[in-house]
Design a protein around this motif. Sequence first.
Motif, PDB file in Angstrom:
ATOM      1  N   ARG A  88      -4.368  11.153  -9.341  1.00  0.00           N
ATOM      2  CA  ARG A  88      -4.103  13.226  -9.273  1.00  0.00           C
ATOM      3  C   ARG A  88      -5.454  13.753 -10.137  1.00  0.00           C
ATOM      4  O   ARG A  88      -5.215  14.711  -9.170  1.00  0.00           O
ATOM      5  N   ARG A  89      -5.535  13.100 -11.320  1.00  0.00           N
ATOM      6  CA  ARG A  89      -6.025  14.296 -11.995  1.00  0.00           C
ATOM      7  C   ARG A  89      -7.794  14.533 -11.447  1.00  0.00           C
ATOM      8  O   ARG A  89      -8.238  15.806 -11.657  1.00  0.00           O
ATOM      9  N   ARG A  90      -7.753  13.554 -10.554  1.00  0.00           N
ATOM     10  CA  ARG A  90      -9.270  13.588 -10.652  1.00  0.00           C
ATOM     11  C   ARG A  90      -9.626  13.939  -9.054  1.00  0.00           C
ATOM     12  O   ARG A  90     -10.125  13.800  -8.646  1.00  0.00           O
ATOM     13  N   GLY A  91      -8.273  14.582  -8.738  1.00  0.00           N
ATOM     14  CA  GLY A  91      -8.760  15.628  -7.407  1.00  0.00           C
ATOM     15  C   GLY A  91      -8.223  14.194  -6.080  1.00  0.00           C
ATOM     16  O   GLY A  91      -8.408  14.370  -4.790  1.00  0.00           O
ATOM     17  N   PHE A  92      -7.917  13.169  -6.411  1.00  0.00           N
ATOM     18  CA  PHE A  92      -7.369  11.548  -5.576  1.00  0.00           C
ATOM     19  C   PHE A  92      -6.250  11.914  -5.266  1.00  0.00           C
ATOM     20  O   PHE A  92      -4.504  13.084  -5.685  1.00  0.00           O
ATOM     21  N   ARG A  93      -5.576  12.156  -3.700  1.00  0.00           N
ATOM     22  CA  ARG A  93      -4.573  12.283  -2.859  1.00  0.00           C
ATOM     23  C   ARG A  93      -4.380  10.536  -3.014  1.00  0.00           C
ATOM     24  O   ARG A  93      -4.771  10.048  -2.297  1.00  0.00           O
ATOM     25  N   VAL A  94      -2.787  10.902  -3.595  1.00  0.00           N
ATOM     26  CA  VAL A  94      -1.872   9.196  -3.722  1.00  0.00           C
ATOM     27  C   VAL A  94      -1.098   8.996  -2.546  1.00  0.00           C
ATOM     28  O   VAL A  94      -0.149   9.676  -2.559  1.00  0.00           O
ATOM     29  N   ARG A  95      -1.116   7.773  -2.408  1.00  0.00           N
ATOM     30  CA  ARG A  95       0.305   7.102  -1.187  1.00  0.00           C
ATOM     31  C   ARG A  95       0.765   6.251  -1.790  1.00  0.00           C
ATOM     32  O   ARG A  95      -0.730   5.256  -2.858  1.00  0.00           O
ATOM     33  N   GLU A  96       1.076   5.842  -2.010  1.00  0.00           N
ATOM     34  CA  GLU A  96       2.337   4.647  -2.402  1.00  0.00           C
ATOM     35  C   GLU A  96       3.094   3.954  -1.404  1.00  0.00           C
ATOM     36  O   GLU A  96       3.543   4.671  -0.461  1.00  0.00           O
ATOM     37  N   SER A  97       3.275   2.594  -1.532  1.00  0.00           N
ATOM     38  CA  SER A  97       4.126   1.653  -0.239  1.00  0.00           C
ATOM     39  C   SER A  97       4.552   0.606  -1.184  1.00  0.00           C
ATOM     40  O   SER A  97       3.123  -0.062  -2.299  1.00  0.00           O
ATOM     41  N   ARG A 121     -14.178   9.029  -0.656  1.00  0.00           N
ATOM     42  CA  ARG A 121     -13.408   7.855  -2.086  1.00  0.00           C
ATOM     43  C   ARG A 121     -12.578   7.206  -1.187  1.00  0.00           C
ATOM     44  O   ARG A 121     -11.587   8.352  -1.586  1.00  0.00           O
ATOM     45  N   GLU A 122     -12.377   6.400  -1.403  1.00  0.00           N
ATOM     46  CA  GLU A 122     -11.259   5.768  -2.410  1.00  0.00           C
ATOM     47  C   GLU A 122     -11.086   4.579  -3.055  1.00  0.00           C
ATOM     48  O   GLU A 122     -11.835   4.308  -3.250  1.00  0.00           O
ATOM     49  N   ILE A 123     -10.068   4.651  -3.773  1.00  0.00           N
ATOM     50  CA  ILE A 123      -9.781   3.071  -4.759  1.00  0.00           C
ATOM     51  C   ILE A 123      -7.976   3.077  -4.402  1.00  0.00           C
ATOM     52  O   ILE A 123      -7.273   3.709  -3.996  1.00  0.00           O
ATOM     53  N   ARG A 124      -8.102   1.937  -4.413  1.00  0.00           N
ATOM     54  CA  ARG A 124      -7.086   1.091  -4.023  1.00  0.00           C
ATOM     55  C   ARG A 124      -6.478   0.659  -4.858  1.00  0.00           C
ATOM     56  O   ARG A 124      -7.395  -0.185  -5.964  1.00  0.00           O
ATOM     57  N   VAL A 125      -5.089   0.522  -5.682  1.00  0.00           N
ATOM     58  CA  VAL A 125      -4.846  -0.163  -6.389  1.00  0.00           C
ATOM     59  C   VAL A 125      -3.224  -1.343  -5.855  1.00  0.00           C
ATOM     60  O   VAL A 125      -2.433  -0.434  -5.807  1.00  0.00           O
ATOM     61  N   LEU A 126      -3.590  -2.327  -6.849  1.00  0.00           N
ATOM     62  CA  LEU A 126      -2.183  -3.199  -6.869  1.00  0.00           C
ATOM     63  C   LEU A 126      -1.679  -3.075  -8.153  1.00  0.00           C
ATOM     64  O   LEU A 126      -2.384  -3.849  -8.707  1.00  0.00           O
ATOM     65  N   ILE A 127      -0.135  -2.803  -7.355  1.00  0.00           N
ATOM     66  CA  ILE A 127       0.382  -3.150  -9.424  1.00  0.00           C
ATOM     67  C   ILE A 127       1.519  -4.482  -9.383  1.00  0.00           C
ATOM     68  O   ILE A 127       2.149  -3.785  -8.137  1.00  0.00           O
ATOM     69  N   LYS A 174     -15.356   3.320 -13.365  1.00  0.00           N
ATOM     70  CA  LYS A 174     -15.316   2.619 -14.401  1.00  0.00           C
ATOM     71  C   LYS A 174     -14.402   3.563 -15.534  1.00  0.00           C
ATOM     72  O   LYS A 174     -13.773   3.267 -16.273  1.00  0.00           O
ATOM     73  N   SER A 175     -14.440   5.303 -15.219  1.00  0.00           N
ATOM     74  CA  SER A 175     -13.940   5.659 -16.226  1.00  0.00           C
ATOM     75  C   SER A 175     -12.249   5.762 -16.280  1.00  0.00           C
ATOM     76  O   SER A 175     -11.951   5.597 -17.316  1.00  0.00           O
TER      77      SER A 175
END
Lengths: 447, 272
Positions: free
Chosen positions: A127-136, A404-410, A437-438
């Motif tokens: 969010r700090r980098r301006g991404f809108r985050v969805r979670e499921s 841009r899209e960043i997908r994170v699986l935890i 990378k950053s």
Amino acid sequence: MIVRFLGSLKPAIFILIGLLILSVLGTLLPRSAPGETAAPGSRPSVLLAVLKPGDIYRSPLFLGLLFLFSLNITVCTLTRLGPKIRRATRPSLEADADALLASPDSAKLRFASGLREAAAAVGRTLRRRGFRVRESGASGRLVLLGRKRTAGLFGPDVVHLGLLVVVAGGIASGLAGFRTTIALEEGRTETVPRAGINLRLDKFEVETYADGSVKDWKSRLTVLENGRPIGHETVEVNHPLSHKGFLIYQSGWAPVRERPRLGLSVSGYGGDGFRRDITARPGEPAPLGERGLSLTVVRFLPDFVMNERREALSRSDEPLNPAAMVEITKDGETVHRGWTFGRYPDYGGTHSRGDADYGVAFVSLDYDLLSILEAARDPGASFIWAGCGLVMAGLFLAFYWPPREIRVLIETASGRTVLTAAASGRKSREALSAEFKSLAGEWKGMK
Amino acid sequence: MSETLFFQAALVFYVLSAGAYLVFQLNRRPSFSSAGWTAGLAGLALHTAALVLRTLASGHAPFTNMYESLSFLAWSCLLAYLVMDRLFRLPRAGFFLLLIVLAFMLLANSPLMPKDIKPLMPALQSHWLWLHVSITLLGEAFFAVAFVTSIMYLFASSRRSKAPAEKAAAAAEKLDRVSYRSIAAGFPLFTLGGLVLGMVWAHKAWGAYWSWDPKEVWSLITWFVYALYLHTRLVMGWKGRRSAFIAILGFLAALFTYFGVNYLLSGLHSYA
């Protein structure tokens, strides 16, 4: 099937190439003047009728291609829009660790913290980098999808929509546009057809530079509605007058050949130094001061010649060899009558009748000027500007607003929290890689 | 004539820059490419001064005849190259780009192009002149960069040189990408300057936003060619040689729009 074909790229490319070839032809073939048609009785071939070589851009072939072009854009945009909107508003929140790691920009990290805390922290960095985050996700498996500049997805669609609006504007201009030329002499009033106004030319000015080239043309106009003046306006090149959907342009000027103004210099040979410089128009007596003298240009020939019967004639309307037959009267009696020549100002006076007491030199020749205005109403123009605005906005989105899209699986695996992430985006990959990378660096620091 | 002096000085620096880039082309020592870059930048600064002086002396935008607009186009091409070089590191394109810049400069400098300041005819007395011409020529400058990198791509991809195949392929791939990036920069500029602002001005000056004047049509043709480039690339996945050919064709169309229309076809754009 047909719809799919119409909306696909292959026909689009053929249509574009067709438009290209016709456009090139159109600039190479001579264009016929508006209104010019084939000679009566001649039967044009089918090819000529379809291609209209003198007017390719209005030929059935060109217009047909333009129609297909619009159809192609419409179908292509509509068929792609649905899935695109779905992708933008309801993206899939699935993630597969192996698929993520196959991406060139991917990372796999382990955390000591719990699943929820890790997800919250990753969400914050995104969010700090301006991404809108969805979670499921459910217990033990969470997917975070961070996206920004999603509007960039629609760049091409906005461009296409803009082009359609431009084409619509062109059609509106072609069907409902109206244009007319109004030629005005100073002091005259003309009606602007369909505009419900009259224009009176109060003054027409041609300004010149020191070297004689034209600097500006200005028409000072009075706008009349129902015979009553409602405003004074100045129209000049690049500064049209706008009135109720009509634009009135300064398009040019022309001399009125029927209204010459002769600059004449009359000298008396009586030894008293009599001299008068006057401006005279053919047929209008001009007084020469107090002696009861009056001068009349009896005849004016712009391009003087003498035929074999020694009759004076004008070869053309162009002022190539201007000549004037001048008569001077004193108290109603002719005292001088003779030709004077613009190109030979010293010649005046020899062909004299009477006492030859006066010489008349033809010093200058001017014409009254006609201001040529164009009045146009173009209902298509506003579509054109709207369309151009859309095209530019769309190009901006397409080229400078890369989604841009960043997908994170935890996941929790054998008591530890494992994060797998990947970035995707078709455009400006280098910048995307750098940002990913950053971000990955920040996540490492969170351990 | 201090403007001429600055122009000539810029020309000298461009020649030096081209020379340094040529040496770099032969021995690949980075010190020569940076010398080329510095000389190019110095030339650009002098050239900027020449354009500013010309504007001050004439009182109008520095692109109202062929001499002025060629000079401005050369300036734009170098600017576009320096920008793209900072972003993507393209020292090997330096020499070829400088050749284009020098061609425009020498043509501007030749006796074919009258250089005296003429008063501005009524149709050109407009603020739109600034926007329409400068943005169009800047767009064409980025097309020139794409033209150079596309030609370089064709050579790089056909001649499997001494360099290891992988490295050569990577270099070629980069040229292909830079061509796309230059067109992605030039296309919106050209659309805005050449077509949109041109239409706005035509609407104000001639009373018709589009008259099928040869210059208008050729701008549209150029636009179509680059649209073809973008569509085949982004939708059909064309890359490499085929894309390079379209990019080359596009720049040739842009050049014809710029030169050919003036000298070979007659129309409303008879002044520039």
